[in-house]
Design a protein around this motif. Structure first.
Motif, PDB file in Angstrom:
ATOM      1  N   VAL A  13       7.045 -10.429   7.997  1.00 23.29           N
ATOM      2  CA  VAL A  13       6.291 -11.405   7.219  1.00 23.29           C
ATOM      3  C   VAL A  13       5.369 -12.215   8.126  1.00 23.29           C
ATOM      4  CG1 VAL A  13       6.503 -13.482   5.793  1.00 23.29           C
ATOM      5  CG2 VAL A  13       8.001 -11.523   5.380  1.00 23.29           C
ATOM      6  N   THR A  23      -1.051 -12.835  -0.246  1.00 25.40           N
ATOM      7  CA  THR A  23      -0.358 -12.550  -1.503  1.00 25.40           C
ATOM      8  C   THR A  23       0.435 -11.261  -1.359  1.00 25.40           C
ATOM      9  OG1 THR A  23      -2.179 -13.569  -2.743  1.00 25.40           O
ATOM     10  CG2 THR A  23      -0.636 -12.202  -3.993  1.00 25.40           C
ATOM     11  N   VAL A  24       1.656 -11.280  -1.875  1.00 22.05           N
ATOM     12  CA  VAL A  24       2.489 -10.082  -1.929  1.00 22.05           C
ATOM     13  C   VAL A  24       2.965  -9.913  -3.365  1.00 22.05           C
ATOM     14  CG1 VAL A  24       4.749  -9.132  -1.309  1.00 22.05           C
ATOM     15  CG2 VAL A  24       3.254 -10.016   0.474  1.00 22.05           C
ATOM     16  N   TYR A  36      12.698 -11.211   2.040  1.00 18.82           N
ATOM     17  CA  TYR A  36      12.451 -12.489   1.377  1.00 18.82           C
ATOM     18  C   TYR A  36      12.977 -13.668   2.200  1.00 18.82           C
ATOM     19  CZ  TYR A  36      10.650 -10.080  -2.667  1.00 18.82           C
ATOM     20  OH  TYR A  36       9.861  -9.314  -3.503  1.00 18.82           O
ATOM     21  N   LEU A  39       9.872 -14.472   3.805  1.00 19.80           N
ATOM     22  CA  LEU A  39       8.780 -14.772   2.881  1.00 19.80           C
ATOM     23  C   LEU A  39       8.842 -16.201   2.366  1.00 19.80           C
ATOM     24  CD1 LEU A  39       6.385 -13.226   1.642  1.00 19.80           C
ATOM     25  CD2 LEU A  39       7.832 -12.737  -0.329  1.00 19.80           C
ATOM     26  N   ARG A  45       1.927 -16.148  -0.821  1.00 19.56           N
ATOM     27  CA  ARG A  45       2.298 -16.314  -2.224  1.00 19.56           C
ATOM     28  C   ARG A  45       2.946 -15.024  -2.729  1.00 19.56           C
ATOM     29  NH1 ARG A  45      -2.901 -16.951  -5.970  1.00 19.56           N
ATOM     30  NH2 ARG A  45      -3.483 -15.333  -4.465  1.00 19.56           N
ATOM     31  N   HIS A  46       4.048 -15.167  -3.458  1.00 22.51           N
ATOM     32  CA  HIS A  46       4.723 -14.006  -4.030  1.00 22.51           C
ATOM     33  C   HIS A  46       4.491 -13.975  -5.531  1.00 22.51           C
ATOM     34  CE1 HIS A  46       8.074 -11.599  -5.682  1.00 22.51           C
ATOM     35  NE2 HIS A  46       7.950 -10.900  -4.570  1.00 22.51           N
ATOM     36  N   THR A  48       5.531 -11.952  -9.022  1.00 25.29           N
ATOM     37  CA  THR A  48       6.559 -11.062  -9.557  1.00 25.29           C
ATOM     38  C   THR A  48       6.067 -10.372 -10.824  1.00 25.29           C
ATOM     39  OG1 THR A  48       8.252 -12.588  -8.730  1.00 25.29           O
ATOM     40  CG2 THR A  48       8.965 -10.898 -10.288  1.00 25.29           C
ATOM     41  N   CYS A  72       2.529  -4.747  -1.362  1.00 23.04           N
ATOM     42  CA  CYS A  72       3.667  -4.724  -2.275  1.00 23.04           C
ATOM     43  C   CYS A  72       4.979  -4.682  -1.494  1.00 23.04           C
ATOM     44  CB  CYS A  72       3.633  -3.482  -3.169  1.00 23.04           C
ATOM     45  SG  CYS A  72       2.169  -3.297  -4.181  1.00 23.04           S
TER      46      CYS A  72
END
Length: 532
Positions: A13, A23-24, A36, A39, A45-46, A48, A72
C-alpha cells in the motif's frame, strides 16, 4: 515508520501511494485482510462495489478519464474469476488496470485438497487475459514486481496486469528494498521511417487519417498534424472527441459506406493508434472495409502492426513521439494552402448522417442534447440503442468523453460501474451511464455503490422491455425469438431502496429536464414508446 517494520501488505500500500494511486476498488475478504491493514492508515480511498466484476469495470472507467491505471483488490478464487470479464474488456480496449489478488498459502498451492477458494493455477488463469500475471512469493521482490507491473501497463500497449500474493506472504516482514516508479521514455521512430513517411506525405494530394483509442492522450498533437497535412480525421469509437469541433473532424464509423469511400478515394491513409478491428470498421460484417495500398500504420505495439491490414509503411513508435518527429523543424511536407481537407470532412459528415436511418438520427440528436445540457459530462455506454447509434456517429466534446463496451469484447453490465469509476477519476465532471433495461440488471446493485461514494452519476435506463437488438437479429435470421424478454423490476423502486432520486420519463424534453434537475447520483428511466 521504516520499510523493514512493515508487513508485505502494508509495504504494498505504501508503494501504491508512492506510485500516485489515490483510489482502490475492491471487496475485502479473509484472503485480503492483510492488505487492508495498510490501506486503512493510507491516503488511498477505498471504493466497495457490490461484485468484483464491478470493481474491474470501475477501475476501467477510472483509468480512461484519469489517464492513470485503475487498481483493484480482490480475493482469491471467485474474487479473481469475477474480475476476469472486466480484465478482458480492458485488454480488448488497451486500458491499464492493476488487479492485486490474494492466493492460498504457499504450502497449499497446487495440491488440490479443497482449500477455500482454491484454483488449480490462479496466476495462469489470469494470464489468459492479463498482459502479465505474477505470483509474489519472496518479500524482497515486492518493489521490483510492482515496478514491472506499472512498466508493463504504461510503457507499451496498455492493458490489465495481475499480481497475486499468498496469504502467508502478506503477513511477512517487507524487505528493506524500496520502490522506484518506472519512468518509461516514449519510443521514437527510426529516422529512416520518418523520412519515408515524410516523402509519402509530401506526395499526397488527398490524404486522410484514421485514429483509434491510442490517440486519446495525443489530441493536441494530432490536431497539429492533421492541419499540417490538411487531412480529414476519421475517429473510431474510442477516439471520439480527439478532434472535437475541428473542421477536419469526421466522427463517424468506418463501417459506413461514405467513410469507406472517403478512405478509398484518398491517395494516402495514416492509421494512427488503431487496431483496425472489425467492431469498429466492419460493424455490419459485410466485409466491405478496405484501405488503399498507400497506407502508413503507426502503433506502439509491434505485434499489432503484423496483424490484419498490411501497410506500405509500418512504424512501431509512441504516437506522440512519431508526430513530434514528423512536425519537428517545420515539416517540408506540410500543405501551404490547406482547404480541401475541411471540405472533404464536411461532405463526409453530411453523407454519414444521410446514410443513417431516422431512428439512429433521433438517438444521435438526443446524445447531442445531453451534452448541450451537461457539457462537462462523460457518456459511458453499455450495449443499447443509444450507444449503437452513437458509435456510428456522435460529436463528442473532448477526448475520453464517449466510451462503451459495445465494441471489442462487448460485455454487458459495463456502463453502471464504469461510469462510477469515471466520475471518481475526474471529480470535476459528471458521468451519464447509458443502459438498457436488460444490461443494467447485470450490475443493478452498483446503484448502491454509487450512493455509498456519492458519485456524480446519472443512470439513464433505456427501457424497451428486453433485448431488442437480439430479438431483431433473431427475427431477421428467421429464428423465433426466445429468451429476449427478461422482466425488468420497478427501477424507480429499486433506486429509492438504495436512496437514489429517480424519475420516469416518456419524451425527450422530460429526459433532459430530469438529467439537469435531479441530484446525483440518480436514475432516469426512459420508456421507449416503440414498446408501448
Amino acid at each position: 515508520m521504516t520499510t523493514d517494520t512493515l508487513t508485505v501488505g502494508e509495504a504494498l500500500v505504501d508503494m501504491l501511494e508512492q506510485a500516485g494511486v489515490d483510489t482502490v476498488f475492491g471487496i475485502p475478504g479473509v484472503h485480503t485482510i492483510e492488505l487492508y491493514r495498510g490501506l486503512a492508515a493510507s491516503s488511498i480511498r477505498h471504493i466497495t462495489p457490490r461484485h468484483e466484476q464491478g470493481a474491474g469495470f470501475m477501475a476501467d472507467g477510472y483509468a480512461r478519464v484519469s489517464g492513470r491505471p485503475g487498481v483493484c483488490f480482490v480475493i482469491t478464487g471467485p474474487g479473481l474469476t469475477n474480475t476476469l470479464t472486466a480484465m478482458a474488456q480492458a485488454r480488448a480496449d488497451s486500458i491499464p488496470i492493476l488487479v492485486i489478488s490474494g492466493v492460498n498459502a504457499t504450502a497449499t498451492l497446487g495440491q488440490g485438497r479443497g482449500h477455500l477458494h482454491e484454483l488449480p493455477d490462479q496466476a495462469a488463469l489470469a494470464a489468459t487475459v492479463a498482459l502479465w500475471s505474477h505470483s509474489l512469493t519472496d518479500p524482497a521482490d515486492l518493489g521490483d514486481v510492482l515496478a514491472r507491473a506499472f512498466s508493463v501497463m504504461t510503457s507499451a500497449r496498455p492493458g490489465p496486469v495481475h499480481i497475486e500474493i499468498p496469504t502467508d506472504v502478506m503477513k511477512l516482514p517487507a524487505a528493506a528494498a524500496g520502490f522506484v516508479m518506472p519512468q518509461p521514455q516514449p519510443r521514437h521512430s527510426d529516422a529512416s521511417d520518418i523520412d519515408a513517411a515524410a516523402r509519402l506525405c509530401a506526395n499526397a494530394r488527398k490524404p486522410a487519417i484514421l485514429i483509434g483509442g491510442g490517440a486519446v492522450r495525443h489530441a493536441a498533437a494530432i490536431r497539429r498534424f492533421a492541419e499540417a497535412l490538411d487531412a480529414p480525421v476519421i475517429s473510431t469509437t474510442n477516439a471520439r472527441g480527439v478532434m472535437a469541433g475541428h473542421p477536419l473532424d469526421v466522427p463517424a464509423s468506418p463501417s459506413l459506406g461514405c467513410v469507406r469511400t472517403l478512405l478509398n478515394q484518398s491517395d494516402l491513409v495514416l492509421a494512427l493508434g488503431t487496431e483496425l478491428g472489425p467492431t469498429d470498421c466492419d460493424m455490419y460484417e459485410d466485409g466491405g472495409f478496405t484501405l488503399p495500398a498507400n497506407l502508413i500504420r503507426v502503433d506502439v505495439a509491434g505485434d499489432q502492426l503484423a496483424r490484419g491490414v498490411k501497410a506500405a509503411l509500418a512504424i512501431q513508435a509512441d504516437l506522440g513521439a512519431f508526430i513530434h518527429d514528423m512536425l519537428s523543424g517545420g515539416p517540408s511536407w506540410a500543405q501551404s494552402q490547406p482547404a480541401a481537407g475541411a471540405k472533404r470532412a464536411r461532405a463526409a459528415r453530411e453523407q454519414a448522417k444521410s446514410e443513417l436511418g431516422e431512428s439512429y438520427l433521433g438517438h444521435i440528436d438526443l446524445l447531442q442534447e445531453i451534452w448541450q445540457a451537461l457539457p462537462d459530462a462523460t457518456l459511458v455506454g453499455d450495449s443499447t440503442q443509444l450507444v449503437y447509434a452513437g458509435n456510428m456517429y456522435v460529436e463528442a466534446p473532448r477526448p475520453a468523453s464517449w466510451f462503451n463496451s459495445a465494441t471489442g469484447f462487448g460485455t454487458l453490465g459495463y456502463a453502471a460501474p464504469a461510469a462510477i469509476g469515471a466520475a471518481l477519476g475526474d471529480p470535476g465532471r459528471s458521468a451519464v451511464a447509458l443502459l438498457g433495461d436488460g444490461g443494467l440488471q447485470f450490475t443493478l446493485a452498483e446503484l448502491g455503490s454509487a450512493r455509498d461514494c456519492d458519485a456524480d452519476v446519472a443512470f439513464l435506463v433505456w427501457n424497451n422491455s428486453g433485448y431488442m437488438e437480439i430479438e431483431t437479429s433473431m427475427t431477421s435470421a428467421g429464428i423465433t425469438p426466445i429468451g429476449v424478454t427478461p422482466s425488468a423490476p420497478n427501477f424507480s423502486a429499486v433506486a429509492a431502496a438504495y436512496g437514489l432520486p429517480s424519475r420516469r420519463v416518456q419524451n425527450r424534453d422530460e429526459l433532459i429536464a430530469a438529467l439537469k434537475d435531479l441530484p446525483r447520483p440518480c436514475l432516469v428511466e426512459y420508456l421507449d414508446a416503440a414498446t408501448g
